[in-house]
Design a protein around this motif. Sequence first.
Motif, short mmCIF file in Angstrom:
data_model
loop_
_atom_site.label_atom_id
_atom_site.label_comp_id
_atom_site.label_asym_id
_atom_site.label_seq_id
_atom_site.Cartn_x
_atom_site.Cartn_y
_atom_site.Cartn_z
N THR A 1 0.83 -1.19 0.00
CA THR A 1 0.00 0.00 0.00
C THR A 1 0.87 1.25 0.00
O THR A 1 0.61 2.23 -0.71
N ILE A 2 1.93 1.22 0.83
CA ILE A 2 2.97 2.24 0.76
C ILE A 2 4.06 1.68 -0.15
O ILE A 2 4.59 0.60 0.10
N GLY B 1 6.07 4.53 -5.40
CA GLY B 1 5.37 5.60 -6.09
C GLY B 1 4.71 6.62 -5.19
O GLY B 1 4.45 7.76 -5.63
N ASN B 2 4.42 6.24 -3.94
CA ASN B 2 3.69 7.18 -3.07
C ASN B 2 4.34 7.43 -1.72
O ASN B 2 3.82 8.17 -0.89
N ASN C 1 4.60 10.71 0.22
CA ASN C 1 3.42 11.32 0.85
C ASN C 1 3.22 10.88 2.30
O ASN C 1 2.21 11.23 2.91
N TRP D 1 12.41 9.01 0.35
CA TRP D 1 11.70 9.83 1.34
C TRP D 1 12.53 9.89 2.60
O TRP D 1 13.24 8.93 2.95
N LEU E 1 0.01 7.12 4.95
CA LEU E 1 -0.33 8.01 3.84
C LEU E 1 -1.52 8.90 4.20
O LEU E 1 -2.38 8.49 4.99
#
Length: 566
Positions: free
Chosen positions: A63-64, A67-68, A71, A505, A566
Motif C-alpha cells: 500500500t505504501i 510511487g507514493n 506522501n 523519502w 499516507l
Amino acid sequence: MSPMRNRHLTALLFALLVNSTGAFAAGDYKPVTDARLKQAAQDDGWLMYRRDYTSSGFAPFDTINTGNVANLKTVWDYKTGFDMGHEAPPIVNGDYLFVTTPKNQLIAFQASTGKQLWKYEHDLSNTGLKTICCDVVNRGVALYGDKVYMATLDNRVVALDAKTGKVAWNEQLNAPDVGYAMTLAPLVVKGMVIVGVSGGEYGARGFVAALDAETGKQVWKRHTIPAPNEPGGDTWPEGAYKTGGGAAWLTGSYDADTDTLFWGVGNPGPWLATLRPGDNLYTDSVIAIEPKTGKIKWHYQYTPNDSWDYDGTNETVLTDIDYNGVKHKALVTASRNGWFYAIDRTDGKLIYAEKFAHATSVSGFKDGKPQTDPAMRPDVGKEVFTCPSFLGGKNWWPISVDPQTHMAYVPTLHTCMTMKGATVNYKAGLPFLGETFKVVADPDNKDTWGSVQAIDIDTGKQVWRHPSELPWNGGMLSTAGGLLFSGSADGYLYAFDAKTGKVLWKSPQMSSGVLGVPSTWKVDGKQYVAVYAGWGGGVPIWGGDMAKDPRVKNIPLGGHLYVFSL
C-alpha cells in the motif's frame, strides 16, 4: 417517554459513542495461536520481534510503495519520558499495539489512533542496574493466546492480559544483581516462551530457557557454556566454564519445517583470550536447539577463542539461496567480526563467508572454520590495532532480507580499535574483561562512521551502499512495496528504493537519534510504519573517538514513538 425506555436509549447512545471513539469490546482481541505465529509472515499485524519465525524483517505490504512513499505523514506519536536508548519495535495484533520502554514499562495502544489502553510499570526499585550492559534497554514483547510477554532487567518474565494489562504470572529466572539481566524480546514456539540472558561482560554463564506460556513454569534451561562432562566442555580450561560468558541476549529464529530453534551466543569471559585457551564453545556461535528439550543439535562458531568481544548473537535470517548453482536451505547473518555468513541450516556447514566491513582479526577460513591472525591478538603488555572494533561491523540492530530483491540490508559500522591485555580476577557483579581498548576511525572509511548496504545473499557481495557520516544504528525493514526503511542517528526515518538504494523519502527530523527497530502493519487496509527515536545504547558509553565526535556527542536524547501513514 418512560424512564425505562429512556435508560435503554441512553445506554444505546453511550455504546455507540464508545465504539465510535475507538474503545474495545472484549471480543476485539484475536488470540495469537500457534497457527497464526507459523503464518506470521502473511499476517496484517507484526506478531513478533522480526515479524516471523525466519527473522526476515520483511512485510508483504505494498500500500505504501516507491510511487507514493513521498506522501508519508506522521499520524500519531508518543513521548516516553525516558532519556535512555529505545530499541523495541512496536508489536501489533489487529488494532492493538504493544511497545516497551527502557526500565521495563510496557504500554498498549490502539494501533490506528494512538489511544493509550493501558500501561504496566515493572518494579525495579530493589534492583541494582549498574551491571547491565549496555544501557537499561528492552527490545520488545512476544504475543501468545490472549497474553503479552516481557523479559525484564531483574531476570523475570512477566505475562500480562493483552486487553487489560493485568499480570497473569511473573516468574524469576535468576537472582538479580549478580551480573545477569534480560533485555531481549521473547520468542514463543509451541506454547513455550523462550528467552536468553545478558551479562557476558560480567562473567555470567549464559543460557537459553523455555517457560510454559500458560503457567510460567520452566520447561528447560540450556547453558551456552558446557560443563566439563558435556559436549564442548573440553574446549575450556578447568573451572573456566562457570564464568565463561556466552550470553544469549538477542531473540532467536525458528524453522518449523525441521522443528529447530536457532539462537546466537555472545562473547566469552574474560575478554582476554590468553586467560582461557581453547575454542571456548559455544561462545560466538549460532546453536541449533531442539525446542522440546533444549538439546543442542549442532553449532557453528564465527570466532573461535574470541579476544575482541565479537559476539555471535546477531540475528540469523532463514532463507533459501542459490550459491554457485547449488540450492541451499540457509541461514544468513552479518557477524560482529565483519564477515557475512551463509550457513546450511540443516547441518551447520559453512556455505560461504564474505567481508562486509574492514576485518583483520578473522583473516580467512580453512575447511569451513574461521582462522584468526595471531598478530591481532592482544596480551598483557601487547597492544594491537585491529578491525572492526569490539562494537562490530554490525552490532545488535537487525538486518532485513527481502525475498523480492534477494538482498540482505545491513546497518554497518566503520570502526577499528586499539586493544591491550590487562590482568583481571573474577568478582561477581564487576566487569570481567582483562583488556583496555579504544574505538577509532576505520582508515578505509575515514569520513563515514556508518553505512547502509545491500548484499546479494546468493553471493555475499555488496550491491549498493549508502554512506553516513554518523554511525548507522537503526534496524532494517523491507516491504513488498519495493522499500527499505531504517532510522538514522541524526533523527530521520529513511525510505530507500530497495533495489538501488536511492533515497525516496526522509521524515521530518525526529526528536532524537534512532536505535529503534521499525515495524509495519495494516488496520482496515491502511498501512502504517513506526519507529522509536531515542538515542542511547552502547555507542555513547563505549564508542571512544566515535562517541567524542561532536556530531555524535550532541545527538539529543529522549524517547519518542512515531507512527507514519499516507
